[in-house]
Design a protein around this motif. Sequence first.
Motif, mmCIF file in Angstrom:
data_model
loop_
_atom_site.group_PDB
_atom_site.id
_atom_site.type_symbol
_atom_site.label_atom_id
_atom_site.label_comp_id
_atom_site.label_asym_id
_atom_site.label_seq_id
_atom_site.Cartn_x
_atom_site.Cartn_y
_atom_site.Cartn_z
ATOM 1 N N HIS A 95 -17.156 43.701 33.649
ATOM 2 C CA HIS A 95 -16.664 42.574 32.845
ATOM 3 C C HIS A 95 -15.797 43.075 31.690
ATOM 4 C CE1 HIS A 95 -16.745 38.519 31.164
ATOM 5 N NE2 HIS A 95 -16.943 39.078 29.982
ATOM 6 N N VAL A 96 -16.194 44.162 31.066
ATOM 7 C CA VAL A 96 -15.401 44.721 29.956
ATOM 8 C C VAL A 96 -14.022 45.134 30.452
ATOM 9 C CG1 VAL A 96 -15.213 46.636 28.327
ATOM 10 C CG2 VAL A 96 -17.399 45.462 28.613
ATOM 11 N N VAL A 97 -13.980 45.786 31.617
ATOM 12 C CA VAL A 97 -12.690 46.188 32.189
ATOM 13 C C VAL A 97 -11.844 44.956 32.489
ATOM 14 C CG1 VAL A 97 -11.574 47.279 34.167
ATOM 15 C CG2 VAL A 97 -13.575 48.352 33.115
ATOM 16 N N ALA A 98 -12.477 43.932 33.069
ATOM 17 C CA ALA A 98 -11.741 42.706 33.406
ATOM 18 C C ALA A 98 -11.178 42.046 32.153
ATOM 19 C CB ALA A 98 -12.655 41.738 34.156
ATOM 20 N N GLU A 99 -11.956 42.021 31.073
ATOM 21 C CA GLU A 99 -11.484 41.427 29.827
ATOM 22 C C GLU A 99 -10.320 42.230 29.241
ATOM 23 O OE1 GLU A 99 -12.011 38.753 27.991
ATOM 24 O OE2 GLU A 99 -13.364 37.890 29.471
ATOM 25 N N LEU A 100 -10.423 43.569 29.305
ATOM 26 C CA LEU A 100 -9.321 44.394 28.818
ATOM 27 C C LEU A 100 -8.048 44.134 29.612
ATOM 28 C CD1 LEU A 100 -11.031 47.854 28.144
ATOM 29 C CD2 LEU A 100 -9.884 46.402 26.460
ATOM 30 N N VAL A 101 -8.180 44.021 30.927
ATOM 31 C CA VAL A 101 -7.021 43.785 31.782
ATOM 32 C C VAL A 101 -6.409 42.423 31.472
ATOM 33 C CG1 VAL A 101 -6.281 43.386 34.164
ATOM 34 C CG2 VAL A 101 -7.789 45.309 33.625
ATOM 35 N N MET A 102 -7.252 41.386 31.348
ATOM 36 C CA MET A 102 -6.732 40.042 31.097
ATOM 37 C C MET A 102 -6.026 39.956 29.757
ATOM 38 S SD MET A 102 -7.010 38.005 33.584
ATOM 39 C CE MET A 102 -6.559 36.556 32.646
ATOM 40 N N ARG A 103 -6.567 40.588 28.739
ATOM 41 C CA ARG A 103 -5.950 40.492 27.407
ATOM 42 C C ARG A 103 -4.712 41.386 27.304
ATOM 43 N NH1 ARG A 103 -8.985 37.150 24.403
ATOM 44 N NH2 ARG A 103 -10.839 36.537 25.591
ATOM 45 N N ALA A 104 -4.713 42.489 28.034
ATOM 46 C CA ALA A 104 -3.488 43.279 28.117
ATOM 47 C C ALA A 104 -2.410 42.493 28.857
ATOM 48 C CB ALA A 104 -3.764 44.605 28.823
ATOM 49 N N LEU A 105 -2.808 41.800 29.919
ATOM 50 C CA LEU A 105 -1.864 40.962 30.660
ATOM 51 C C LEU A 105 -1.350 39.831 29.782
ATOM 52 C CD1 LEU A 105 -0.471 40.331 33.321
ATOM 53 C CD2 LEU A 105 -2.517 39.064 34.029
ATOM 54 N N ALA A 106 -2.212 39.283 28.938
ATOM 55 C CA ALA A 106 -1.792 38.216 28.021
ATOM 56 C C ALA A 106 -0.695 38.718 27.085
ATOM 57 C CB ALA A 106 -2.988 37.707 27.213
ATOM 58 N N ILE A 107 -0.840 39.948 26.578
ATOM 59 C CA ILE A 107 0.191 40.515 25.695
ATOM 60 C C ILE A 107 1.488 40.718 26.466
ATOM 61 C CG2 ILE A 107 0.808 42.526 24.303
ATOM 62 C CD1 ILE A 107 -2.160 42.802 23.604
ATOM 63 N N VAL A 108 1.380 41.175 27.711
ATOM 64 C CA VAL A 108 2.576 41.347 28.547
ATOM 65 C C VAL A 108 3.273 40.007 28.746
ATOM 66 C CG1 VAL A 108 3.404 41.961 30.855
ATOM 67 C CG2 VAL A 108 1.716 43.405 29.712
ATOM 68 N N VAL A 109 2.495 38.957 29.013
ATOM 69 C CA VAL A 109 3.071 37.620 29.194
ATOM 70 C C VAL A 109 3.799 37.176 27.929
ATOM 71 C CG1 VAL A 109 2.494 35.172 29.494
ATOM 72 C CG2 VAL A 109 1.450 36.891 30.979
ATOM 73 N N ILE A 110 3.203 37.420 26.771
ATOM 74 C CA ILE A 110 3.858 37.057 25.505
ATOM 75 C C ILE A 110 5.198 37.775 25.366
ATOM 76 C CG2 ILE A 110 3.710 37.248 22.986
ATOM 77 C CD1 ILE A 110 0.683 36.881 23.245
ATOM 78 N N LEU A 111 5.201 39.077 25.631
ATOM 79 C CA LEU A 111 6.416 39.861 25.458
ATOM 80 C C LEU A 111 7.505 39.463 26.458
ATOM 81 C CD1 LEU A 111 4.838 43.385 24.806
ATOM 82 C CD2 LEU A 111 5.735 41.759 23.127
ATOM 83 N N VAL A 112 7.110 39.220 27.705
ATOM 84 C CA VAL A 112 8.089 38.805 28.716
ATOM 85 C C VAL A 112 8.648 37.425 28.393
ATOM 86 C CG1 VAL A 112 8.405 38.207 31.146
ATOM 87 C CG2 VAL A 112 7.111 40.246 30.525
ATOM 88 N N ALA A 113 7.746 36.499 28.025
ATOM 89 C CA ALA A 113 8.200 35.142 27.673
ATOM 90 C C ALA A 113 9.100 35.166 26.450
ATOM 91 C CB ALA A 113 6.993 34.238 27.428
#
Length: 411
Positions: free
Chosen positions: A73-91
Amino acid sequence: MLAAVGGGRAASTAVRGEGQLDFGGFLDRMGERDVTGPARGLFGVVLALLGAGFLLQVGHAATVMGTAEFHAHVVAELVMRALAIVVILVAARIGPSGLRPFLPLLVTLSLVALFCVFVPGIGVNLNGARRWIHVGISVQPSEVARVVLILWLAHYCVALGPRIDTVRRGLARMMGVTMTIAGLVLVQPDLGGTLVLLICACATMWTGGVATSRVALPFFGLSVGAFALAVTGQGYVSGRLAMWLDRTQNAQVNEAVGALATSGPFGAGYTGGVLRNLGFSYQNSDFAFSFVGEELGWAGVVGLIALLVAFLWYGARVVLAVRDRFDAVCAFGLTLSVAFQAVVHVGVVSGLMPPKGMTLPFLSSGGTSLLVSSLTVGLVLGAARRTARRQADDLGSADASTTVHAPTTSA
């Protein structure tokens, strides 16, 4: 309202509206001169919320999961929040203007996705509601549709210009698309999501130049109609109203309110909460605010509210600084979308609003909600980035002009 932001008082006059003209003049006087500072502040607040959300989710998982499951779960949360930052930067690189040519297609795809929630094998029925589709991953189309609708309404308002208040070409088409999307969300059923969508849509139209009377009356009528249909056709709505009015009791709501009321200055301490181990469902998603109160007390609640207020403050400053009218209207609607979702979540958990399952942006568990909130903020930052680039280009042109025309001194 924001016509002055997009091009000064003359543009406001060309667009429409007595009320909008007056307030547009106010914005012209009070508007930000530099968009970079507010944009950085907004990004910093979102990073803080993402970090707080990660700690919240890890703390919740630490006491309800086994060791192996917790590590996953910790790994999944890290991946999702890292992906969220990527989405912010791309958008932020794309911005609202980058999506503008594709808005008709995006509206069509949003409508198709909203229909797909009712298709067996694609739509997912959870707790009596059909709000998700599963296409390899689970997606909540209504979250995406709200963002797309805000962008399309902003585009349509700007494209119509002074014709915006003609019934046939302006309001009728915008309200038709809004009603169609809101109706599909309502029958899922999701009354709360419908009302949030209507508020964001009508506020975007008003900001885009539609006269106040032409927005207020349809919004009031649609809201009352949606509420009446939900109450008469969906028993759960009447039940939740009865809970809010203390005619019936709900243990989950009572425990959430109790956790806030009895937490004390510093709460039970991080990972010290007990509600999650007493059968309290969705504390890490729809009731995340109660989780903060239970473990971090009033200090945590005040700190979280301060972050949410800072989000709205920096978002408003970005709106005032953006110079392109389409980008400004989009930034307003998108900022309102995230802020109002947070207001509803806090209001429900604290007992100030009728019960409604809605996540707390950037803190609650939930893939679609997290990524859509990140997309929303990224687009706001994209509007700021476009303005900053134009300001830099204008400054460079002015410097070049000064150099060319500077007086020379003979030897």
